[in-house]
Design a protein around this motif. Structure first.
Motif, PDB file in Angstrom:
ATOM      1  N   ASP A   1      -5.454   3.579  -3.815  1.00 40.55           N
ATOM      2  CA  ASP A   1      -4.889   2.584  -4.302  1.00 40.55           C
ATOM      3  C   ASP A   1      -5.787   1.893  -5.335  1.00 40.55           C
ATOM      4  OD1 ASP A   1      -2.614   3.554  -2.808  1.00 40.55           O
ATOM      5  OD2 ASP A   1      -2.773   1.906  -2.334  1.00 40.55           O
TER       6      ASP A   1
ATOM      7  N   PRO B   1       0.429  -1.429  -0.232  1.00 43.22           N
ATOM      8  CA  PRO B   1      -0.165   0.009  -0.329  1.00 43.22           C
ATOM      9  C   PRO B   1       1.196   0.766  -0.097  1.00 43.22           C
ATOM     10  CG  PRO B   1       0.410  -0.747   2.206  1.00 43.22           C
ATOM     11  CD  PRO B   1       0.854  -1.763   1.449  1.00 43.22           C
TER      12      PRO B   1
ATOM     13  N   PRO C   1      -4.213   3.571   0.615  1.00 43.40           N
ATOM     14  CA  PRO C   1      -4.897   2.906   0.306  1.00 43.40           C
ATOM     15  C   PRO C   1      -6.388   3.030   0.037  1.00 43.40           C
ATOM     16  CG  PRO C   1      -3.905   2.327   2.600  1.00 43.40           C
ATOM     17  CD  PRO C   1      -3.323   3.466   1.916  1.00 43.40           C
TER      18      PRO C   1
END
Length: 408
Positions: free
Chosen positions: A178, A172, A175
């Motif tokens: 992502d 990550p 997050p």
């Protein structure tokens, strides 16, 4: 600030552009049959492969982490569909950068423009694909890490809806931004890979085109001029584009808000390792972790607010099936001699635009639709959340309208 030159990857007869990670090649054979049988893919070195350490683009990360015990599910899905993994590809250190530069393992060469950066952070995946080392490639996209190298290297690329593709087993960075994305040299293969990775549903007709005025204004004039003929051909195929504004706060505010949100998430995801191990980091990445803890809480809250309001606005605009269209990158790939100040200015100009899809969690496909003095530039198409399969089909039709046949 004086110019600089990125350290080239060492020459390898089997990898002339330095796309793969140094050392023995990590490979996985694909199933004997399946929708992707006979194809090979490159894998950004942030995806777990059982028995191997993901370096995250940094030797100290590799030194302080054990081999993975389980292969990332999205990689397994591709292998079970018949695709073979050709090797792990380079990433920018900690996946934090848009140029593709890596001071530890070498910067891949942009096969289309060897005197320019390949784009990052999925630099090896893009460079290797553009050089023909594999058929498609897997990368990740937080702030443009698939879209920008796709634009710089003349490829098709997708950042899917946030959460659409399983990101377990992927290192990550931010997050809540992502995503697992991928590259191809043909729109049809980009769609075929999506049929394996994406959840069911999301098909259907899309339209009309929505021209994002501030993104076109933000692009360098040469880039906007190079992409205007493509927009006109798409209008001839799909109907005249309506002009819209999505960043009423301004693209500079989008950049600032993204940076505020990302600083908070970078600290949460990677701060404990950075501050306990004290790894050797490049100057640019070290500066992030030096400054992030001192970000005022009010700035963080402001960033979250801008993201929430802008994201809701964009999702509402796309709810009826509209497709945003704008230059993927406001610039062509910067030259390897670009100064640090020039790179930072490009980063700000770029992330203001890449934040559009990031804030809303919606899918974006970039298609190689133009060139500026030989350097590729991409045109982005953005649809509503969960409409990934429809957008891939729309992009395939757009590529046909632009005369981008098999092989681009």
């Amino acid at each position: 600030m004086a110019g600089r030159t990125a350290r080239r990857a060492e020459a390898d007869p089997g990898d002339p552009v330095g796309a793969f990670m140094p050392g023995p090649r990590v490979t996985i054979a694909g199933a004997a049959s399946g929708p992707l049988a006979g194809l090979a893919f490159g894998l950004k070195d942030i995806f777990d492969v059982a028995g191997h350490v993901s370096t995250f683009g940094n030797p100290d990360w590799a030194r302080t982490h054990p081999p993975a015990t389980i292969t990332a599910p999205c990689v397994t899905m591709l292998v079970e569909a018949g695709a073979s993994m050709a090797g792990k590809t380079k990433t920018v250190e900690l996946a934090a950068g848009l140029t593709g530069e890596n001071p530890w393992y070498g910067t891949p060469t942009n096969p289309v423009c060897p005197d320019r950066y390949p784009g990052g952070s999925s630099c090896g995946s893009a460079a290797g694909l553009a050089a023909g080392l594999f058929d498609f490639a897997l990368g990740s996209d937080t702030a443009g890490s698939v879209r920008i190298p796709a634009s710089y290297c003349g490829l098709f690329g997708i950042r899917p809806s946030w959460g659409a593709v399983n990101a377990c087993g992927v290192l990550p960075l931010g997050p809540s931004f992502d995503t697992v994305g991928w590259f191809a040299r043909e729109a049809s293969l980009l769609r075929r890979v999506g049929e394996v990775l994406l959840p069911p549903g999301g098909e259907g007709a899309l339209g009309p085109l929505l021209k994002v005025e501030e993104a076109w204004m933000n692009a360098d004039p040469a880039v906007a001029n190079a992409l205007t003929p493509a927009l006109e051909r798409l209008e001839a195929r799909f109907g005249r584009a309506a002009q819209v504004e999505v960043a009423v706060e301004g693209l500079h505010a989008f950049f600032d808000a993204f940076r505020a949100c990302n600083n908070e998430e970078n600290l949460s995801a990677l701060g404990p390792w950075v501050y306990s191990v004290k790894p050797k980091l490049s100057a640019a990445v070290q500066a992030r972790f030096d400054l992030a803890p001192h970000q005022p809480p009010a700035k963080t809250a402001w960033g979250r607010h801008i993201r929430s309001v802008a994201g809701a606005r964009i999702r509402a605009l796309l709810a009826g099936g509209g497709v945003l269209v704008f230059p993927t990158s406001p610039v062509v790939a910067p030259p390897l001699s670009a100064s640090t100040d020039e790179i930072m200015a490009i980063r700000e100009q770029t992330i203001g635009v890449t934040s559009i899809a990031g804030f809303a969690g919606v899918p974006e496909v970039t298609i190689p639709a133009g060139r500026v003095e030989g350097a590729p530039v991409g045109l982005s198409l953005v649809a509503g959340a969960g409409r990934d399969r429809a957008l891939l089909a729309f992009a395939e039709a757009a590529a046909a309208a632009l005369g981008l046949g098999e092989g681009g």
